[in-house]
Enzyme design. Structure first.
Site, PDB file in Angstrom:
ATOM      1  N   ALA A  61     -22.521  -4.409 -66.535  1.00  0.00           N
ATOM      2  CA  ALA A  61     -22.644  -5.809 -66.947  1.00  0.00           C
ATOM      3  C   ALA A  61     -22.143  -6.708 -65.820  1.00  0.00           C
ATOM      4  O   ALA A  61     -21.313  -6.279 -65.004  1.00  0.00           O
ATOM      5  CB  ALA A  61     -21.805  -6.044 -68.198  1.00  0.00           C
ATOM      6  N   GLY A 100     -22.182  -0.632 -68.055  1.00  0.00           N
ATOM      7  CA  GLY A 100     -23.469  -0.905 -68.690  1.00  0.00           C
ATOM      8  C   GLY A 100     -24.624  -0.226 -67.968  1.00  0.00           C
ATOM      9  O   GLY A 100     -25.661   0.059 -68.576  1.00  0.00           O
ATOM     10  N   GLU A 103     -24.695   3.111 -69.403  1.00  0.00           N
ATOM     11  CA  GLU A 103     -25.135   2.969 -70.801  1.00  0.00           C
ATOM     12  C   GLU A 103     -26.657   2.771 -70.874  1.00  0.00           C
ATOM     13  O   GLU A 103     -27.327   3.358 -71.721  1.00  0.00           O
ATOM     14  CB  GLU A 103     -24.387   1.802 -71.467  1.00  0.00           C
ATOM     15  CG  GLU A 103     -22.912   2.134 -71.662  1.00  0.00           C
ATOM     16  CD  GLU A 103     -22.105   0.957 -72.190  1.00  0.00           C
ATOM     17  OE1 GLU A 103     -22.055  -0.064 -71.493  1.00  0.00           O
ATOM     18  OE2 GLU A 103     -21.545   1.067 -73.291  1.00  0.00           O
ATOM     19  N   GLU A 123     -15.138   0.576 -67.855  1.00  0.00           N
ATOM     20  CA  GLU A 123     -14.779  -0.641 -68.606  1.00  0.00           C
ATOM     21  C   GLU A 123     -13.292  -0.729 -68.897  1.00  0.00           C
ATOM     22  O   GLU A 123     -12.704  -1.810 -68.874  1.00  0.00           O
ATOM     23  CB  GLU A 123     -15.561  -0.699 -69.927  1.00  0.00           C
ATOM     24  CG  GLU A 123     -17.019  -1.094 -69.782  1.00  0.00           C
ATOM     25  CD  GLU A 123     -17.936   0.076 -69.488  1.00  0.00           C
ATOM     26  OE1 GLU A 123     -17.449   1.152 -69.053  1.00  0.00           O
ATOM     27  OE2 GLU A 123     -19.151  -0.067 -69.685  1.00  0.00           O
TER      28      GLU A 123
HETATM   29  C1  LIG Z   1     -15.261 -12.312 -80.154  1.00  0.00           C
HETATM   30  C2  LIG Z   1     -16.152 -12.076 -79.014  1.00  0.00           C
HETATM   31  C3  LIG Z   1     -16.828 -10.759 -79.082  1.00  0.00           C
HETATM   32  C4  LIG Z   1     -17.531 -10.586 -77.856  1.00  0.00           C
HETATM   33  C5  LIG Z   1     -18.224  -9.301 -77.733  1.00  0.00           C
HETATM   34  C6  LIG Z   1     -18.930  -9.405 -76.445  1.00  0.00           C
HETATM   35  C7  LIG Z   1     -19.840  -8.295 -76.244  1.00  0.00           C
HETATM   36  C8  LIG Z   1     -20.413  -8.386 -74.867  1.00  0.00           C
HETATM   37  C9  LIG Z   1     -21.364  -7.270 -74.685  1.00  0.00           C
HETATM   38  C10 LIG Z   1     -20.946  -6.485 -73.520  1.00  0.00           C
HETATM   39  C11 LIG Z   1     -21.723  -5.217 -73.435  1.00  0.00           C
HETATM   40  C12 LIG Z   1     -20.884  -4.275 -72.671  1.00  0.00           C
HETATM   41  C13 LIG Z   1     -21.571  -3.756 -71.474  1.00  0.00           C
HETATM   42  C14 LIG Z   1     -20.705  -2.833 -70.647  1.00  0.00           C
HETATM   43  O1  LIG Z   1     -20.151  -1.845 -71.434  1.00  0.00           O
HETATM   44  C15 LIG Z   1     -19.641  -3.609 -69.934  1.00  0.00           C
HETATM   45  C16 LIG Z   1     -19.688  -3.398 -68.451  1.00  0.00           C
HETATM   46  O2  LIG Z   1     -20.591  -2.857 -67.893  1.00  0.00           O
HETATM   47  S1  LIG Z   1     -18.377  -3.998 -67.568  1.00  0.00           S
HETATM   48  C17 LIG Z   1     -18.779  -3.589 -65.893  1.00  0.00           C
HETATM   49  C18 LIG Z   1     -18.559  -2.153 -65.578  1.00  0.00           C
HETATM   50  N1  LIG Z   1     -18.800  -1.900 -64.192  1.00  0.00           N
HETATM   51  C19 LIG Z   1     -17.842  -1.815 -63.286  1.00  0.00           C
HETATM   52  O3  LIG Z   1     -16.687  -1.874 -63.582  1.00  0.00           O
HETATM   53  C20 LIG Z   1     -18.259  -1.617 -61.864  1.00  0.00           C
HETATM   54  C21 LIG Z   1     -17.640  -2.653 -61.002  1.00  0.00           C
HETATM   55  N2  LIG Z   1     -18.048  -2.541 -59.603  1.00  0.00           N
HETATM   56  C22 LIG Z   1     -17.570  -1.601 -58.784  1.00  0.00           C
HETATM   57  O4  LIG Z   1     -16.812  -0.723 -59.134  1.00  0.00           O
HETATM   58  C23 LIG Z   1     -18.002  -1.688 -57.357  1.00  0.00           C
HETATM   59  O5  LIG Z   1     -18.361  -3.002 -57.091  1.00  0.00           O
HETATM   60  C24 LIG Z   1     -19.183  -0.765 -57.017  1.00  0.00           C
HETATM   61  C25 LIG Z   1     -20.346  -0.972 -57.943  1.00  0.00           C
HETATM   62  C26 LIG Z   1     -18.731   0.705 -57.047  1.00  0.00           C
HETATM   63  C27 LIG Z   1     -19.666  -1.089 -55.573  1.00  0.00           C
HETATM   64  O6  LIG Z   1     -18.563  -1.010 -54.692  1.00  0.00           O
HETATM   65  P1  LIG Z   1     -18.677  -1.584 -53.202  1.00  0.00           P
HETATM   66  O7  LIG Z   1     -19.885  -1.081 -52.553  1.00  0.00           O
HETATM   67  O8  LIG Z   1     -17.366  -1.294 -52.542  1.00  0.00           O
HETATM   68  O9  LIG Z   1     -18.886  -3.149 -53.354  1.00  0.00           O
HETATM   69  P2  LIG Z   1     -17.873  -4.230 -53.935  1.00  0.00           P
HETATM   70  O10 LIG Z   1     -16.991  -3.642 -54.933  1.00  0.00           O
HETATM   71  O11 LIG Z   1     -17.264  -4.943 -52.788  1.00  0.00           O
HETATM   72  O12 LIG Z   1     -18.875  -5.194 -54.711  1.00  0.00           O
HETATM   73  C28 LIG Z   1     -19.822  -5.980 -54.009  1.00  0.00           C
HETATM   74  C29 LIG Z   1     -19.914  -7.327 -54.684  1.00  0.00           C
HETATM   75  O13 LIG Z   1     -20.434  -7.155 -55.998  1.00  0.00           O
HETATM   76  C30 LIG Z   1     -19.543  -7.716 -56.965  1.00  0.00           C
HETATM   77  N3  LIG Z   1     -19.649  -6.871 -58.169  1.00  0.00           N
HETATM   78  C31 LIG Z   1     -19.549  -5.550 -58.238  1.00  0.00           C
HETATM   79  N4  LIG Z   1     -19.744  -5.136 -59.496  1.00  0.00           N
HETATM   80  C32 LIG Z   1     -19.951  -6.230 -60.236  1.00  0.00           C
HETATM   81  C33 LIG Z   1     -20.205  -6.450 -61.616  1.00  0.00           C
HETATM   82  N5  LIG Z   1     -20.310  -5.443 -62.487  1.00  0.00           N
HETATM   83  N6  LIG Z   1     -20.368  -7.725 -62.028  1.00  0.00           N
HETATM   84  C34 LIG Z   1     -20.286  -8.748 -61.157  1.00  0.00           C
HETATM   85  N7  LIG Z   1     -20.052  -8.608 -59.825  1.00  0.00           N
HETATM   86  C35 LIG Z   1     -19.892  -7.349 -59.389  1.00  0.00           C
HETATM   87  C36 LIG Z   1     -18.191  -7.654 -56.296  1.00  0.00           C
HETATM   88  O14 LIG Z   1     -17.319  -8.569 -56.858  1.00  0.00           O
HETATM   89  C37 LIG Z   1     -18.543  -7.984 -54.870  1.00  0.00           C
HETATM   90  O15 LIG Z   1     -18.726  -9.371 -54.829  1.00  0.00           O
HETATM   91  P3  LIG Z   1     -18.369 -10.196 -53.526  1.00  0.00           P
HETATM   92  O16 LIG Z   1     -16.943  -9.900 -53.238  1.00  0.00           O
HETATM   93  O17 LIG Z   1     -19.273  -9.696 -52.462  1.00  0.00           O
HETATM   94  O18 LIG Z   1     -18.592 -11.605 -53.917  1.00  0.00           O
END
Ligand SMILES: CCCCCCCCCCCCC[C@H](O)CC(=O)SCCNC(=O)CCNC(=O)[C@H](O)C(C)(C)COP(=O)(O)OP(=O)(O)OC[C@H]1O[C@@H](n2cnc3c(N)ncnc32)[C@H](O)[C@@H]1OP(=O)(O)O
Length: 719
Positions: A61, A100, A103, A123
């Protein structure tokens, strides 16, 4: 945000296009909905492949969207349509399938992974849980024990491990998309019912309750007070005990308890702060993305004490040849054996072969004449370090970069004795240097942008989280430590015990309270610094009032502890007692209690009841207050940098976000009021006097931490 192509005449290839990680933003979710609808309704299409642009399947996500109102198609109903369709859908996983992203792949009927891909549900590290079906579908696919471990730790697995666990159907060394297209063609007409994870029953171990109980206890011990892993356990329990439709409801109820929590906000802040911290800017305007670092093909480490050994290992294990220098034969031999042993243990743990051949050991600085970079790691003594740098200036070629591993000495004064002050920088490693991830890169006023870029890039290559800081006594981390530990000792005087203070800090989330931490680090180090700065020892004027130094309140209890030869764990006695020198199990020591009581009697201090709230406020608000001063002084560029330093170097609990984020969560107005209150009670403790920046931020309406920089911009930068 999702590209649609027809390949091999009958396969719809859907490519997620949201660089850099193809996060599932609202636009991407729209894109998936539209392209899936097209694929499912087009009679020419017999199968579908989903992949990600630029060799990255999907990073999950879009975390940035979590901070605002939820927009766009919700993920679960969208993914349901993929699974429910009658055409086989294959996920072609290259790069990463995280959160996600994984998923999404679990809603597909088949998963093909490139051999270099990494998969996981991280997550929990963001303070939430996998709420797009992850907690219900992964246990159905790989069973409760393995799913529980992956979901509660957020660990990434390699493609090979994913294959073993049964997460993916095939691993390939070829183009995963092409392999997936062929796979999809073969899957046409095969029954899909057994491929729909929602229709499977979770394989349940006979000892389910005992297993969940054991994992819960482990989490409570390791991550005290952290909510998300416990919610993950409950969600996985639902996968084992409820039908899918109810389990998925339970998953979203649990997500709702976490989604807007302070812990989730703090952990997501940490994720971005860590990435922001590497982006340095100097007053000249030079910055991280426009200065090319020098390539480092060889390095030298001077001094094979604890720090030098760890630094040598950190360099060699990333393939940099190292010449290690000691001043006498015996020290050199001890250092050599220690470094080789550390390197071997490290290589064994990582399943690679140790890089002995990259290490050379020598007694002479003249062997360093051709190295690209030298890291000096001798004893923390200015005169000694200066003599090393003078010598290096004579020996090394003019282009060699000079780095000093000091925890607080003036980097510019060291640069001043060399023939190349613009090529001198501080690299403050944390002990043990091959384990601790933090590196403070200390930029002197004369350090060139090229050396800053090189030190930052070398830190990254060594796997460190590197933060550029300015040059002042103690830099960022150790400068802030002083007000924090001073408050702890003042609280001892006033009525608290070391155990009480440590417990309050550990309940807050620190891995170790301030006294246990000092015992681990060694109390003699601070004692020596205090003697050198004239705060204790024979240089103190006997006419000086006993509990005042240099015009402010001073607590001599730590000196009294050291005078008894109690230097912490290494001597088996410190603030606590240990079963033997080097022992780690801390027990309260009645002798310390006596010493404190005698001290109070001598000065007529009436002990009072001190609450945990006061301990937390005095220690942590004083810590953050110094952080505000550091921002004002331009020693750190942004609050995120300070927080990253405290998270990675000082064990600040990640689910609290770091001292500056914590202050913003408490509310700057409240922090200001409490500091004013404590400063009124202790007017001779300048660290409790609210900093001008804190007052300014409160006057501006307490903006969120990401906006503080706008209020600091005009101040002088030492970076
Ligand atoms: C009462 C209210 C109720 C509300 C309920 C709400 C429900 C909402 C529904 C949600 C559904 C859930 C879905 C899911 O389960 C949730 C998720 O998926 S959370 C995200 C999980 N993913 C991660 O944790 C991965 C995160 N990223 C990383 O680990 C690394 O970035 C990577 C992918 C391994 C890549 O690593 P690198 O090559 O080293 O690169 P960087 O880390 O430097 O990243 C580059 C650049 O991208 C940005 N970025 C990375 N991942 C994300 C992301 N998931 N979202 C946004 N941005 C991301 C990172 O910040 C870097 O940005 P920059 O610094 O270049 O600006």
């Amino acid at each position: 945000m999702a590209r649609y192509e027809l390949v091999k005449r009958s396969v719809a290839l859907i490519t997620l296009t949201n660089p850099p990680v193809n996060a599932l933003s609202s636009a991407v979710r729209h894109g998936i909905a539209k392209t899936m609808e097209r694929a499912l309704s087009d009679p020419k299409v017999t199968a579908v492949v989903i992949c990600g642009e630029n060799g990255r399947f999907c990073g999950g996500a879009d975390i940035r969207e979590f901070a605002g109102p939820l927009r766009g198609p919700p993920l679960v109903p969208l993914l349901d349509s993929i699974e429910a369709g009658e055409k086989p859908v294959v996920a072609a996983i290259e790069g990463v399938a995280l959160g996600g992203g994984l998923e999404l792949a679990l809603f597909c009927h088949y998963r093909i992974a490139h051999f270099k891909a990494r998969l996981g549900l991280p997550e929990v590290t963001l303070g939430i849980l996998p709420a797009a079906g992850g907690t219900q579908r992964l246990p159905r696919l790989i069973g409760i024990p393995a799913a529980l471990e992956l979901i509660t730790t957020g660990r990434h697995v390699s493609a090979q491990e994913a294959l073993k666990l049964g997460i993916v159907d095939q691993v390939t060394e070829q183009n995963a998309c092409e392999v997936a297209v062929e796979f999809a063609l073969r899957a046409v007409a095969k029954p899909l019912s057994s491929r729909r994870l929602s229709s499977l029953t979770t394989p349940c171990p006979p000892n389910l309750d005992a297993l969940l109980e054991a994992v819960t206890m482990q989490i409570q011990k390791k991550a005290r007070g952290v909510m998300a892993p416990l919610a993950c356990v409950q969600a996985v329990r639902a996968a084992a005990t409820m039908p899918y439709s109810q389990g998925i409801k339970r998953e979203s109820e649990l997500m709702a308890t976490l989604f807007n929590s302070g812990q989730a906000r703090a952990l997501q802040y940490c994720f971005f702060a860590e990435r922001t911290a590497g982006k340095w800017t100097l007053p000249s305007g030079a910055q991280w993305n426009d200065i090319k670092p020098r390539e480092i093909r060889s390095a030298a480490v001077i001094g094979l004490g604890t720090m030098g050994r760890g630094i040598a290992v950190s360099l060699a294990r990333v393939g940099i040849p190292v010449i290690a220098v000691e001043s006498d034969k015996k020290l050199l031999e001890t250092g050599r054996q220690m470094v080789i042993g550390m390197l071997e243990r490290d290589a064994k743990r990582r399943g690679v072969s140790a890089s002995h051949n990259l290490l050379k050991f020598t007694l002479g600085l003249q062997d360093l004449k051709d190295v690209d970079l030298v890291i000096e790691a001798v004893f923390e003594d200015m005169a000694l370090k200066k003599s090393v740098f003078r010598e290096l200036s004579k020996v090394c070629r003019p282009a060699t970069l000079f780095c000093t591993n000091t925890s607080g000495l003036d980097v510019d004064a060291l640069a001043g004795v060399t023939d190349r002050p613009q090529l001198v920088i501080g690299m403050h490693f944390f002990s043990p240097a091959h384990v601790m991830k933090l590196l403070e890169v200390v930029c002197g006023p004369r350090s060139s942008s090229e050396i800053v870029a090189t030190a930052m890039s070398l830190g990254k290559r060594m796997g460190k989280v590197s933060v550029a800081v300015g040059n002042c006594p103690g830099f960022v981390g150790n400068r802030m430590l002083k007000p924090y530990s001073d408050q702890a000792t003042f609280l001892l005087e006033e009525g608290a015990t070391p155990e009480q203070i440590d417990k309050a800090l550990e309940d807050f989330g620190f891995a170790m309270g301030v006294f246990r931490m000092s015992d681990l680090a060694g109390l003699d180090v601070g004692w020596r610094v205090r003697k050198e700065s004239g705060l204790t020892g024979p240089d103190v004027d006997p006419k000086n009032p006993p509990r005042r130094r240099q015009g402010r309140k001073y607590c001599p209890i730590p000196d009294m502890v050291c005078e008894q030869g109690r230097f912490g764990q290494k001597t088996g006695r410190g603030w606590y007692m240990y079963d033997k020198p080097g022992g780690t199990k801390a027990k309260p020591d009645p002798l310390i209690q006596n010493l404190i009581e005698m001290y109070r009697n001598r000065y007529g201090i009436q002990p009072r009841n001190i609450t945990d709230q006061e301990i937390i406020e005095r220690c942590l608000f004083a810590l953050a207050n110094e952080g505000f001063r550091i921002l004002e002084d331009g020693i750190a560029a942004r609050p995120e940098d300070i927080d990253v330093i405290y998270l990675f170097g000082y064990g600040f609990p990640r689910h609290r976000g770091g001292p500056m984020f914590y202050a913003s969560m408490v509310g700057l107005q409240r922090v200001l009021e409490r500091l004013e209150h404590y400063h009124q009670a202790h007017p001779d403790v300048p660290h409790l006097e609210p900093s001008p920046l804190l007052k300014k931020l409160v006057a501006c309406g307490s903006p969120p931490v990401q906006k503080w920089r706008e209020h600091i911009k005009t101040m002088h930068s030492h970076l």
